[in-house]
Design an enzyme around this catalytic site. Sequence first.
Site, mmCIF file in Angstrom:
data_model
loop_
_atom_site.group_PDB
_atom_site.id
_atom_site.type_symbol
_atom_site.label_atom_id
_atom_site.label_comp_id
_atom_site.label_asym_id
_atom_site.label_seq_id
_atom_site.Cartn_x
_atom_site.Cartn_y
_atom_site.Cartn_z
ATOM 1 N N ASP A 1 55.268 53.718 9.988
ATOM 2 C CA ASP A 1 54.508 54.318 8.876
ATOM 3 C C ASP A 1 55.125 55.660 8.470
ATOM 4 O OD1 ASP A 1 53.797 55.287 11.392
ATOM 5 O OD2 ASP A 1 51.716 55.705 10.857
ATOM 6 N N TYR B 1 69.937 41.406 18.625
ATOM 7 C CA TYR B 1 70.520 42.526 17.879
ATOM 8 C C TYR B 1 71.839 42.999 18.492
ATOM 9 C CZ TYR B 1 65.844 43.100 15.778
ATOM 10 O OH TYR B 1 64.664 42.922 15.117
ATOM 11 N N GLU C 1 52.480 65.333 12.745
ATOM 12 C CA GLU C 1 52.800 65.155 11.316
ATOM 13 C C GLU C 1 53.587 66.331 10.719
ATOM 14 O OE1 GLU C 1 48.857 64.335 9.848
ATOM 15 O OE2 GLU C 1 49.345 62.219 9.579
ATOM 16 N N HIS D 1 50.371 50.993 13.939
ATOM 17 C CA HIS D 1 51.712 51.547 13.742
ATOM 18 C C HIS D 1 52.083 52.354 14.997
ATOM 19 C CE1 HIS D 1 53.662 50.430 10.092
ATOM 20 N NE2 HIS D 1 52.517 50.462 9.445
#
Length: 396
Positions: A104, A299, A372, A99
């Site tokens: 994630d 895109y 985090e 990831h």
Amino acid sequence: MFDMFEVTEIEREIINIRRHIHAHPELSYREYETAKLIAQKLRASHIAVKTGVGGTGVVGLLKGAHEGNVVALRADMDALPVSENVDVPFKSKRDGVMHACGHDTHVAMLLGAAMLLSKHRNDLHGQVKFLFQPAEEVGGRGGAKPMIDDGAMKSPKVDYVFGLHISGTEPSNVFALRPGPIMAAPDTFKIRIIGRGGHGSSPHNAVDPIFVSAQVITALQGVTSRMIDQREPFVISVCNIHAGTKDNIIPDEALLEGTIRSFNEKTRIQAKKYVTSVAKSVSRAFKAKAVVFFKEDDYPVTVNDPSVTNRVMRLLRTIRGTRTVVCKPVMGAEDFSRFLQKAPGTFYFLGTINAKKDCTNTNHSSQFKVDEDVLKYGTLSLAKLAYEFGKPHALR
Ligand SMILES: [Zn+2]
Ligand SMILES: [Zn+2]
């Protein structure tokens, strides 16, 4: 409405979800276990779930107690073919898959927002759609389009759509966004220069595709500097050349491949036209022929609705412990752009650079490491956006 205290109550769970997905990354369109985990967590929060949307996509729908707008929140789920080079206890258990773009964290933050919003469903206006999208990383065939084709933006029709991306180029605790175009359209091209091979000692008896390629590459930079409006952010890069086998053989052909990045549809259409005509006419001048291909379905430009985005900035500024800044447009691309073609909304970044925690590498690096401690802010921002934009007359 929602406060940081409420988020810190579920912060551990958000981090645990993120770590589990991080340890078990899945490549584009193969996000089976991730989708299963998402469906299970949504159901645990009493949110209606539809799986298999546009492949492995998952859509959750939460109905508030009061009338209001339908707000969609999107997280992409896929990992990259990269071998993880970070030593963390939850390091990827899958060789060559990581990831490395932080999807994630997107899944974990959105599941956190789902938990918060579900808890507040009695005060919630409108409905919240949770879009868990496969395969953002593949380009062209990305997962947003099949999800939209499968009806993800309809019944109920989405009024506003928001997407959050973790960013290894912004400092921790910073929200970065801008009204208007925020990410580029990437147009991939191939140019085949067809000459006529011969002996390197007598180029006059051949048509040298390598010489012609050199002229084409140089002339293409004239599209940037002399043909496209200088006020438009715009790039053309030729990123690979293949031709030839030996020092004294002029080959028959050369193949060039490259990318164009632009920020509006008009420039994009012009650029494709100019690249084609420059390659063809320069080649013709030297008796060669150019065949130009563009990859289809790349895109679109990611365009943030200006008035929605100004409101989003005001809301983000209410989140304590964070800072909201206006960023420059990013030359990368995102298929969140396709959702923005269906409903007004905003794509925004949450920074994760933190030297003290060794989080200094950018997305897609094998050493990409997320701080985090920022996940709680991402969760709170998503929940706040859904809550506020769900109210009737959200823009006032
Ligand atoms: Zn990526
Ligand atoms: Zn990404």
